[in-house]
Design a protein around this motif. Sequence first.
Motif: not given
Length: 568
Positions: A319-336
């Motif tokens: 368990v990583l309580n100070n963590s972030r998970f990001y997804h960059i698999g769509t054009t919307e996520e990529y641009l953002f």
Amino acid sequence: MAAARVSPDICLREATQRKLRMFSELRGKPVAAGEFWDIVAITAADKQQELAYKQQLSEKLKRKELPLGVQYHVFVDPVGAKIGGYSQRLPNASALGKIFTALPLGNPIYQMLELKLAMYIDFPLHMNPGILVTCADDIELYSLGESEFIRFDKPGFTALAHPSSLTVGTTHGVFVLEHFDHSEHRDLEYRCCYRFLHKPSIEMMHQCDAVFRAGNFSQQDFAGDNTPSLKLNTEYVYTDSLFYMDHKSAKKLLAFYEKIGTLNCEIDAYGDFLQALGPGATMEYTRNTSNVTKEESELIDMRQRIFHLLKGTSLNVVVLNNSRFYHIGTTEEYLFHLTSESSLKSELGLQFMASSIFPAIPECFGRTSCVIQSILDSGCSVAPGSVVEYSRLGPDVSVGENCIISGSCIITKAVLPAYSFVCSLSLKMNGYIKHSTMAFGVQDNLKKNVKTLSDIKLLQFFGVSFLSCLNIWNLKVTEELFSGNTTSLSLWTARIFPVCSSLSDSVTTSLKMLSAVKNKSAFNLNSYQLLSIEEMLGYKDVKDMIAYREQIFQEISLKEKQSDLETF
């Protein structure tokens, strides 16, 4: 007097930057045994993708962008049923692969492969023999206490877990954790998983006791997924990202595969492996085919056999309580993530311009454009929110907001409307190099399909009925208009993109068809040889595309050296 506590956000950023510095030191240098991974294996969907990956790995090693002395392998999936696709939601990654998606970071620039290796740089020294499984389009960032490390030393499977909103949990794996005595959350906790839920409903999360309340987190302490920190007392779950299996478990799965021979159905390393683990696992999931892209007759039987094979194997959770998970698999996520002031941009130190020549980057309301390994004339303009990669843009080129331009050469006067997607591919056809450029709207759904020609009016191209577009281009509605499966008709398989002799002509022609749709003016495509995106990928010439990128890289490097001499 006690020292002020450093905020979790600062800890996360500093931990990330430390890993990037460590990896940067290893690039192009031999690594000692045990210091890094023994083997880095990348899976390819077919033989063509395998070749593309091998060529890119070879170029990376030549340019000393990766640590040396490591075995880098590409393994192609057997022909037949498979889950992996061709990045239809981020088509600029379709030809050369998501794992080779460029990021505005590092010199030479990082692609997702380097970033993955950098973020996992601490793992090998604290890992028993085994295999780490991860996806090509996500990023996991975390920070730990001083002198703490994630250890992969328990038998069975070990997975990372990140606190996330319940909404995020519906699209990920969710851990039902066994009871834990500690009342105070720490950055790093080792827990046991009672049961693993794959893309569960919110109701299911509650029923299975997977939901926690954020009362033990302060507003600032709670760093969940790629959404803002969860508010005090809100509900959350622990979601999955990567996982590790020990040597014994890997050997067990390998022996099972060798025994059954060819797989005739799609097996998900997350859903079908992890749901079989933990004391609370049941066979119920084996009959649930709601998340399956193609249901095969053998699927339920194969899932049940895997369940019995892995039953009783433990699922340990880090368990990583100070963590972030990001997804960059769509054009919307990529641009953002690449153009807005996102937390990922701050944590990784993403730049607005990486290994490029472009005098001015406009900014608007905290958003910028992002230029990666490209040469842009001082007279051209790129609006905020757009990404340009591996491209050349001339003085009379105007790019609107929220566009993606990839692998292109636009020399003549051109106006790209907002939300344009333009990606050029080199092709090898009958022994000759040709070029074709896919052009559509970044919000178009390339995966949406209809079963009959009469229903193609339901498809949308740049916000316009696809049937109307065909009339504008003077194309007839026949079965020959689509490649592949005649009962699965989509923008992905529509033969609408012209083949040209030169890269610049290819881009110009595709932009004209795009402009015709936007302006509702006729543009006849009948005189061109037309390909679908599916066919373009079949004809792609990876060597020529890599050579074009290398040409741009060398030109930028020469300009940078000249600039250094002038300022010396």
